[in-house]
Design a protein around this motif. Structure first.
Motif, PDB file in Angstrom:
ATOM      1  N   UNK A 156       0.808  -1.226   0.000  1.00 34.41           N
ATOM      2  CA  UNK A 156       0.000   0.000   0.000  1.00 34.41           C
ATOM      3  C   UNK A 156       0.844   1.280   0.000  1.00 34.41           C
ATOM      4  N   UNK A 157       2.136   1.172   0.279  1.00 32.18           N
ATOM      5  CA  UNK A 157       3.014   2.343   0.238  1.00 32.18           C
ATOM      6  C   UNK A 157       3.323   2.770  -1.201  1.00 32.18           C
ATOM      7  N   UNK A 158       3.058   1.872  -2.169  1.00 36.68           N
ATOM      8  CA  UNK A 158       3.281   2.218  -3.572  1.00 36.68           C
ATOM      9  C   UNK A 158       2.181   3.163  -4.032  1.00 36.68           C
ATOM     10  N   UNK A 159       2.517   4.217  -4.784  1.00 39.74           N
ATOM     11  CA  UNK A 159       1.460   5.099  -5.282  1.00 39.74           C
ATOM     12  C   UNK A 159       0.566   4.402  -6.308  1.00 39.74           C
ATOM     13  N   UNK A 160       1.087   3.392  -6.963  1.00 39.69           N
ATOM     14  CA  UNK A 160       0.347   2.613  -7.941  1.00 39.69           C
ATOM     15  C   UNK A 160       0.852   1.183  -7.857  1.00 39.69           C
ATOM     16  N   UNK A 161      -0.040   0.215  -7.927  1.00 41.82           N
ATOM     17  CA  UNK A 161       0.370  -1.190  -7.929  1.00 41.82           C
ATOM     18  C   UNK A 161      -0.638  -2.002  -8.727  1.00 41.82           C
ATOM     19  N   UNK A 162      -0.164  -3.080  -9.316  1.00 36.62           N
ATOM     20  CA  UNK A 162      -1.035  -3.975 -10.072  1.00 36.62           C
ATOM     21  C   UNK A 162      -0.768  -5.402  -9.616  1.00 36.62           C
ATOM     22  N   UNK A 163      -1.827  -6.096  -9.269  1.00 39.88           N
ATOM     23  CA  UNK A 163      -1.724  -7.475  -8.822  1.00 39.88           C
ATOM     24  C   UNK A 163      -1.280  -8.346  -9.993  1.00 39.88           C
ATOM     25  N   UNK A 164      -0.301  -9.207  -9.764  1.00 42.59           N
ATOM     26  CA  UNK A 164       0.198 -10.080 -10.826  1.00 42.59           C
ATOM     27  C   UNK A 164      -0.034 -11.558 -10.565  1.00 42.59           C
ATOM     28  N   UNK A 165      -0.211 -11.951  -9.318  1.00 47.50           N
ATOM     29  CA  UNK A 165      -0.445 -13.368  -9.076  1.00 47.50           C
ATOM     30  C   UNK A 165      -0.514 -13.720  -7.606  1.00 47.50           C
ATOM     31  N   UNK A 166      -1.048 -14.915  -7.345  1.00 45.67           N
ATOM     32  CA  UNK A 166      -1.161 -15.460  -6.000  1.00 45.67           C
ATOM     33  C   UNK A 166      -0.673 -16.897  -6.019  1.00 45.67           C
ATOM     34  N   UNK A 167      -0.087 -17.335  -4.916  1.00 47.65           N
ATOM     35  CA  UNK A 167       0.263 -18.742  -4.771  1.00 47.65           C
ATOM     36  C   UNK A 167       0.226 -19.098  -3.287  1.00 47.65           C
TER      37      UNK A 167
END
Length: 52
Positions: free
Chosen positions: A7-18
């Motif tokens: 959440x500290x990133x001004x922008x983030x995109x989810x790429x995957x879960x494991x």
């Protein structure tokens, strides 16, 4: 899923879960995100080990 990971990133995109569980350890949910400016993307991996 509700998480503040990255959440500290001004922008983030989810790429995957494991889900990872070693033979003798607790299960962990790993979450991968990309963040950063176009042309300079970085990847980060976070994990959760608490059940919700």
């Amino acid at each position: 899923m509700l998480t503040k990971a990255g959440s500290a990133f001004p922008w983030r995109e989810h790429e995957g879960l494991v889900i990872y569980r070693p033979d003798a350890g607790e299960a962990r949910l790993f979450i991968g995100f990309t963040a950063g400016d176009e042309g300079d993307r970085r990847s980060s991996i976070f994990y959760k080990n608490a059940l919700i």
